[in-house]
Design an enzyme around this catalytic site. Sequence first.
Site, PDB file in Angstrom:
ATOM      1  N   THR A   1       0.807  -1.214   0.000  1.00  0.00           N
ATOM      2  CA  THR A   1       0.000   0.000   0.000  1.00  0.00           C
ATOM      3  C   THR A   1       0.840   1.263   0.000  1.00  0.00           C
ATOM      4  O   THR A   1       0.480   2.261  -0.636  1.00  0.00           O
ATOM      5  CB  THR A   1      -0.935  -0.001   1.226  1.00  0.00           C
ATOM      6  OG1 THR A   1      -1.769  -1.161   1.176  1.00  0.00           O
ATOM      7  CG2 THR A   1      -1.813   1.234   1.250  1.00  0.00           C
TER       8      THR A   1
ATOM      9  N   GLN B   1      -0.528 -20.596  20.739  1.00  0.00           N
ATOM     10  CA  GLN B   1      -1.462 -19.757  19.986  1.00  0.00           C
ATOM     11  C   GLN B   1      -1.566 -18.350  20.584  1.00  0.00           C
ATOM     12  O   GLN B   1      -2.103 -17.453  19.940  1.00  0.00           O
ATOM     13  CB  GLN B   1      -2.845 -20.408  19.969  1.00  0.00           C
ATOM     14  CG  GLN B   1      -2.883 -21.744  19.255  1.00  0.00           C
ATOM     15  CD  GLN B   1      -4.249 -22.416  19.341  1.00  0.00           C
ATOM     16  OE1 GLN B   1      -5.247 -21.777  19.653  1.00  0.00           O
ATOM     17  NE2 GLN B   1      -4.300 -23.717  19.079  1.00  0.00           N
ATOM     18  N   CYS B   2      -1.077 -18.166  21.807  1.00  0.00           N
ATOM     19  CA  CYS B   2      -1.161 -16.858  22.464  1.00  0.00           C
ATOM     20  C   CYS B   2      -0.107 -15.921  21.898  1.00  0.00           C
ATOM     21  O   CYS B   2       1.036 -16.308  21.666  1.00  0.00           O
ATOM     22  CB  CYS B   2      -0.945 -17.007  23.970  1.00  0.00           C
ATOM     23  SG  CYS B   2      -2.155 -18.067  24.794  1.00  0.00           S
TER      24      CYS B   2
END
Length: 346
Positions: free
Chosen positions: A18, A281-282
């Site tokens: 972007t 996953q944390c």
Amino acid sequence: MTTTTNKPKILIIYTGGTIGMVETPDGLQPFDFSHLMDNVPKVGQLGYEIDSVQFKQPIDSSNMNPQYWGMIVKDIADRYDQYDGFVVLHGTDTMAYTASALAFMLRNLRKPVVITGSQLPIGDTREDGTENLISALQVAAAKDENGDPMIQEVVISFQDYIVRGCRSTKFTSTGFHAFKSFNYPNLGTIDLHIDYAKPYLMRHNTALPLEPFYAMDSNLLVLWLYPGITEDVVKAQLATPGIKAVVLRTFGAGNAPTEQWFLDALTDAVNRGLIIYNVTQCQNGGDEQKRYYTGDMLAKAGVISGFDITVEAAVTKLMYLLGSGLSTADIKTYLTTSIVGEMTVE
């Protein structure tokens, strides 16, 4: 070797994303960075010598892969002695993966490689790209009190913070503060001045020549655990043809089901030579595999602890180690060792 000019000499490498877009009648299009001064005139006020290179076909960062990482590495390696620092302009979606990959691939790096991007394109009314670009250039040019580069590693400079690249994670898709380093302090704060957290910056005792690495091996997968995951799903993923390693996304402090079929599947995979890397996953905290009975069962099955490593760094670290021609035993040793500051080892 350092440059002889008094002005900092910086190379911008534009990959896409972007930040490098401008509005045209046909929609957002990448602009030619040889015309950087026309698009971002504030850059001229820095007084730096700035050159640029760009991908022949700028890409959306969702298409980033090891081949493109190799192109960035080559751009830096081929010009390493000519510049004081490097700024990589990149889309935000996979920026943390690229920052982690470059940290491993640019072996013996002693100069700043600063990655930045934006959430809105330069030229938009409320865009963040101009300030991110200018800040990144200043970070790449900064020197310490000894005249050495202030930054001697791969970092992400985004909005108000500088973070270690191999500790970074994109945690929001819409906020201007898009990146965080949850398990390592920020390397700097960008406000009225750029203040560096010097105790946390990478420093090197020896001056070795840059050694670019290109042989990233992507034959791995990420296995995300969830309550109710079935035996067929786990066994099918562990039997994926050609894979050499698995990043196992576990619960909490590195925990997983203790059902016998699950432990047997992991043990069988390890016995077949598969490397299984335990990554929580944390976002905050890490794997403490022996803290709980469930995690200890993984260790007994042969799963390797990833401590507090991010999934981005875990994936790219495995690609790097798998491509290095090391034995499985050596790879497992390096997985529990911090190579470029990517993890805190207990």
